[in-house]
Design a protein around this motif. Structure first.
Motif, PDB file in Angstrom:
ATOM      1  N   TYR A  32     -20.638   9.394   4.342  1.00 12.41           N
ATOM      2  CA  TYR A  32     -20.297  10.812   4.216  1.00 12.41           C
ATOM      3  C   TYR A  32     -19.090  11.068   3.322  1.00 12.41           C
ATOM      4  CZ  TYR A  32     -23.478  11.257   8.158  1.00 12.41           C
ATOM      5  OH  TYR A  32     -24.583  11.198   8.959  1.00 12.41           O
ATOM      6  N   THR A  33     -18.700  10.084   2.529  1.00 12.38           N
ATOM      7  CA  THR A  33     -17.518  10.222   1.678  1.00 12.38           C
ATOM      8  C   THR A  33     -17.639  11.414   0.735  1.00 12.38           C
ATOM      9  OG1 THR A  33     -17.137   7.844   1.741  1.00 12.38           O
ATOM     10  CG2 THR A  33     -16.047   9.076  -0.008  1.00 12.38           C
ATOM     11  N   GLN A  34     -18.760  11.532   0.029  1.00 15.86           N
ATOM     12  CA  GLN A  34     -18.938  12.636  -0.909  1.00 15.86           C
ATOM     13  C   GLN A  34     -18.932  13.987  -0.192  1.00 15.86           C
ATOM     14  OE1 GLN A  34     -19.205  12.845  -4.410  1.00 15.86           O
ATOM     15  NE2 GLN A  34     -18.295  10.819  -4.186  1.00 15.86           N
ATOM     16  N   HIS A  35     -19.456  14.008   1.014  1.00 17.56           N
ATOM     17  CA  HIS A  35     -19.463  15.257   1.763  1.00 17.56           C
ATOM     18  C   HIS A  35     -18.039  15.704   2.093  1.00 17.56           C
ATOM     19  CE1 HIS A  35     -23.679  14.904   1.842  1.00 17.56           C
ATOM     20  NE2 HIS A  35     -23.789  14.084   2.876  1.00 17.56           N
ATOM     21  N   MET A  36     -17.146  14.724   2.324  1.00 15.94           N
ATOM     22  CA  MET A  36     -15.755  15.058   2.615  1.00 15.94           C
ATOM     23  C   MET A  36     -15.098  15.726   1.412  1.00 15.94           C
ATOM     24  SD  MET A  36     -14.717  14.672   5.652  1.00 15.94           S
ATOM     25  CE  MET A  36     -13.024  15.013   5.187  1.00 15.94           C
ATOM     26  N   LEU A  37     -15.475  15.316   0.195  1.00 20.36           N
ATOM     27  CA  LEU A  37     -14.928  15.951  -0.999  1.00 20.36           C
ATOM     28  C   LEU A  37     -15.317  17.423  -1.044  1.00 20.36           C
ATOM     29  CD1 LEU A  37     -15.601  13.235  -3.750  1.00 20.36           C
ATOM     30  CD2 LEU A  37     -13.445  13.743  -2.597  1.00 20.36           C
ATOM     31  N   SER A  38     -16.593  17.709  -0.749  1.00 20.86           N
ATOM     32  CA  SER A  38     -17.064  19.097  -0.742  1.00 20.86           C
ATOM     33  C   SER A  38     -16.332  19.907   0.324  1.00 20.86           C
ATOM     34  CB  SER A  38     -18.572  19.140  -0.466  1.00 20.86           C
ATOM     35  OG  SER A  38     -19.297  18.461  -1.455  1.00 20.86           O
ATOM     36  N   MET A  39     -16.209  19.323   1.511  1.00 21.28           N
ATOM     37  CA  MET A  39     -15.553  20.022   2.620  1.00 21.28           C
ATOM     38  C   MET A  39     -14.082  20.280   2.305  1.00 21.28           C
ATOM     39  SD  MET A  39     -15.580  18.862   6.605  1.00 21.28           S
ATOM     40  CE  MET A  39     -14.972  19.941   7.894  1.00 21.28           C
ATOM     41  N   ALA A  40     -13.416  19.299   1.718  1.00 19.96           N
ATOM     42  CA  ALA A  40     -12.002  19.458   1.377  1.00 19.96           C
ATOM     43  C   ALA A  40     -11.822  20.564   0.344  1.00 19.96           C
ATOM     44  CB  ALA A  40     -11.441  18.139   0.844  1.00 19.96           C
ATOM     45  N   GLN A 258     -15.714  16.155  -9.424  1.00 17.36           N
ATOM     46  CA  GLN A 258     -16.439  14.974  -8.947  1.00 17.36           C
ATOM     47  C   GLN A 258     -17.777  15.340  -8.326  1.00 17.36           C
ATOM     48  OE1 GLN A 258     -13.966  11.839  -7.042  1.00 17.36           O
ATOM     49  NE2 GLN A 258     -12.399  13.419  -7.066  1.00 17.36           N
ATOM     50  N   LEU A 259     -17.938  16.618  -7.986  1.00 16.43           N
ATOM     51  CA  LEU A 259     -19.186  17.062  -7.382  1.00 16.43           C
ATOM     52  C   LEU A 259     -20.164  17.598  -8.431  1.00 16.43           C
ATOM     53  CD1 LEU A 259     -17.576  19.014  -4.397  1.00 16.43           C
ATOM     54  CD2 LEU A 259     -18.440  16.671  -4.391  1.00 16.43           C
ATOM     55  N   GLN A 260     -19.681  17.735  -9.671  1.00 17.79           N
ATOM     56  CA  GLN A 260     -20.518  18.269 -10.735  1.00 17.79           C
ATOM     57  C   GLN A 260     -21.388  17.164 -11.324  1.00 17.79           C
ATOM     58  OE1 GLN A 260     -20.817  21.281 -10.829  1.00 17.79           O
ATOM     59  NE2 GLN A 260     -19.085  22.486 -11.535  1.00 17.79           N
ATOM     60  N   LYS A 261     -22.343  16.731 -10.564  1.00 15.34           N
ATOM     61  CA  LYS A 261     -23.271  15.683 -10.994  1.00 15.34           C
ATOM     62  C   LYS A 261     -24.686  16.220 -10.898  1.00 15.34           C
ATOM     63  CE  LYS A 261     -20.255  12.179  -8.923  1.00 15.34           C
ATOM     64  NZ  LYS A 261     -20.131  11.165  -7.846  1.00 15.34           N
ATOM     65  N   ARG A 262     -25.568  15.642 -11.705  1.00 19.30           N
ATOM     66  CA  ARG A 262     -26.974  16.035 -11.651  1.00 19.30           C
ATOM     67  C   ARG A 262     -27.602  15.418 -10.397  1.00 19.30           C
ATOM     68  NH1 ARG A 262     -30.288  18.034 -15.520  1.00 19.30           N
ATOM     69  NH2 ARG A 262     -28.772  17.547 -17.150  1.00 19.30           N
ATOM     70  N   GLN A 267     -29.757  17.115  -2.164  1.00 18.96           N
ATOM     71  CA  GLN A 267     -28.360  16.686  -2.308  1.00 18.96           C
ATOM     72  C   GLN A 267     -27.477  17.854  -2.741  1.00 18.96           C
ATOM     73  OE1 GLN A 267     -29.425  13.447  -5.034  1.00 18.96           O
ATOM     74  NE2 GLN A 267     -28.372  12.030  -3.663  1.00 18.96           N
ATOM     75  N   THR A 268     -27.995  18.691  -3.627  1.00 17.34           N
ATOM     76  CA  THR A 268     -27.242  19.870  -4.064  1.00 17.34           C
ATOM     77  C   THR A 268     -27.027  20.825  -2.896  1.00 17.34           C
ATOM     78  OG1 THR A 268     -28.164  19.696  -6.297  1.00 17.34           O
ATOM     79  CG2 THR A 268     -27.205  21.818  -5.660  1.00 17.34           C
ATOM     80  N   ALA A 269     -28.078  21.011  -2.104  1.00 15.96           N
ATOM     81  CA  ALA A 269     -27.964  21.882  -0.926  1.00 15.96           C
ATOM     82  C   ALA A 269     -26.937  21.335   0.062  1.00 15.96           C
ATOM     83  CB  ALA A 269     -29.334  22.009  -0.247  1.00 15.96           C
ATOM     84  N   ALA A 270     -26.912  19.989   0.206  1.00 14.47           N
ATOM     85  CA  ALA A 270     -25.941  19.365   1.113  1.00 14.47           C
ATOM     86  C   ALA A 270     -24.517  19.595   0.615  1.00 14.47           C
ATOM     87  CB  ALA A 270     -26.228  17.871   1.235  1.00 14.47           C
ATOM     88  N   GLN A 271     -24.309  19.482  -0.708  1.00 16.60           N
ATOM     89  CA  GLN A 271     -22.985  19.733  -1.274  1.00 16.60           C
ATOM     90  C   GLN A 271     -22.515  21.145  -0.953  1.00 16.60           C
ATOM     91  OE1 GLN A 271     -22.688  19.075  -5.460  1.00 16.60           O
ATOM     92  NE2 GLN A 271     -22.102  16.940  -5.242  1.00 16.60           N
ATOM     93  N   ILE A 272     -23.414  22.108  -1.202  1.00 17.55           N
ATOM     94  CA  ILE A 272     -23.064  23.511  -0.956  1.00 17.55           C
ATOM     95  C   ILE A 272     -22.798  23.739   0.528  1.00 17.55           C
ATOM     96  CG2 ILE A 272     -23.919  25.880  -1.061  1.00 17.55           C
ATOM     97  CD1 ILE A 272     -25.546  25.006  -3.548  1.00 17.55           C
ATOM     98  N   ALA A 273     -23.616  23.109   1.390  1.00 11.71           N
ATOM     99  CA  ALA A 273     -23.458  23.270   2.835  1.00 11.71           C
ATOM    100  C   ALA A 273     -22.104  22.736   3.295  1.00 11.71           C
ATOM    101  CB  ALA A 273     -24.593  22.555   3.571  1.00 11.71           C
ATOM    102  N   TRP A 274     -21.692  21.591   2.777  1.00 13.30           N
ATOM    103  CA  TRP A 274     -20.399  21.018   3.173  1.00 13.30           C
ATOM    104  C   TRP A 274     -19.235  21.818   2.599  1.00 13.30           C
ATOM    105  CZ3 TRP A 274     -19.125  17.455   6.752  1.00 13.30           C
ATOM    106  CH2 TRP A 274     -20.175  16.703   7.297  1.00 13.30           C
ATOM    107  N   LEU A 275     -19.420  22.375   1.403  1.00 14.02           N
ATOM    108  CA  LEU A 275     -18.393  23.250   0.838  1.00 14.02           C
ATOM    109  C   LEU A 275     -18.198  24.465   1.737  1.00 14.02           C
ATOM    110  CD1 LEU A 275     -16.670  23.628  -1.883  1.00 14.02           C
ATOM    111  CD2 LEU A 275     -18.432  25.283  -2.489  1.00 14.02           C
ATOM    112  N   LEU A 276     -19.316  25.068   2.167  1.00 19.18           N
ATOM    113  CA  LEU A 276     -19.254  26.214   3.076  1.00 19.18           C
ATOM    114  C   LEU A 276     -18.703  25.805   4.437  1.00 19.18           C
ATOM    115  CD1 LEU A 276     -22.675  27.931   2.234  1.00 19.18           C
ATOM    116  CD2 LEU A 276     -20.373  28.623   1.490  1.00 19.18           C
TER     117      LEU A 276
END
Length: 292
Positions: A32-40, A258-262, A267-276
């Motif tokens: 869940y490391t990448q998810h922590m970046l979105s959440m932070a 770091q989240l601006q990846k293709r 995975q994109t939905a997960a990024q947005i969900a963790w950001l929210l």
């Protein structure tokens, strides 16, 4: 009461972030490391735009002066970024000549990006270097680099403590929100610390203790911040704006790139969900604090 709240908030942010980082680095949460970046990123932006800045603008300070302070803060952190990259580039070149064939750029760069001279300097390459360091094989002696990481991280945590104290001095609820935001964004940084120390042949327990000690320096920053803001009470709105500029810069220049990846749709939905989720976390803390 206020100084007790500052101590609790700074210790939770400084040491709590280390323990969460250890769970992500060594435990079952590593995926869940990448998810922590979105959440932070979400937590930092929500704290800056929904809490710190509104609190500052509700004061008697002029909007023009506050916006100017925000701009100066963003430029200041950008210049610290450039200075760190310039410094790292020179060191990297020197090491490349003196250790040709033996240099480990991943570990060295992670150490260098922690050597911040400012109170709250966040290098743009900060977390990128940590990600690269994850591939570094353990067992290589980089004792000097490890201590550079700890020294730089201590300065970094000290600055966090000053910012948290500024928020607590404005309002207890605001201080709690700032503590959560700092905790969230320090997790990826401390993960890099733990990786570098492990690569330097330090066992997990020793690495955790060392990084926890660096994190505890946040409390010292909180105590100094309490004294400083008390002496300069009239400038509290400007302290809040500087804290906001730090949070905004870290989120937009350090974490979100770091989240601006293709990525695929899920995975994109997960990024947005963790950001929210980061935004929701800050909102929930605010609501709970207001209720009490």
């Amino acid at each position: 009461m206020i100084i007790f709240a500052i101590l609790v908030g700074t210790l939770c942010a400084g040491i709590g972030s280390v323990w969460v980082a250890a769970a992500l680095s060594f435990g079952v949460l590593a995926r869940y490391t990448q998810h922590m970046l979105s959440m932070a990123a979400g937590a930092l932006l929500a704290t800056a735009f929904m809490h710190l800045l509104p609190e500052a603008f509700e004061s008697q300070a002029g909007a023009h002066d506050l916006f100017m302070t925000l701009l100066i803060g963003l430029v200041f952190f950008f210049l610290l970024d450039k200075a760190e990259l310039w410094h790292h580039g020179h060191e990297h070149g020197a090491h490349a000549h003196s250790h040709a064939g033996h240099h480990h750029p991943q570990v060295a760069s992670a150490a260098n990006t922690h050597a911040h001279a400012g109170a709250h300097a966040h290098a743009h390459g900060h977390d990128h270097d940590h990600d690269h360091a994850l591939d570094e094989p353990a067992g290589h002696g980089h004792t000097g680099g490890s201590w550079a990481v700890l020294a730089g991280d201590s300065v970094h945590c000290f600055g966090d403590g000053v910012l948290i104290a500024s928020a607590f001095m404005a309002d207890i609820r605001l201080g709690m929100i700032a503590s959560v935001a700092v905790l969230a964004h320090e997790v990826p940084h401390h993960m890099g610390d733990l990786v570098v120390l492990r690569a330097g042949a330090t066992d997990r327990q020793a690495a955790l203790i060392k990084v926890s000690m660096a994190g505890s320096v946040t409390a010292l920053g909180g105590l100094l911040g309490y004294w400083l803001v008390e002496q300069l009470q009239g400038y509290l709105p400007f302290f809040l704006v500087i804290a906001s500029s730090s949070f905004i810069y870290v989120a937009l220049a350090d974490l979100i790139p770091q989240l601006q990846k293709r990525l695929g749709g899920w995975q994109t939905a997960a990024q947005i969900a963790w950001l929210l989720a980061g935004i929701a976390l800050v909102t929930a803390v605010s609501t709970l604090a207001h209720a009490h």
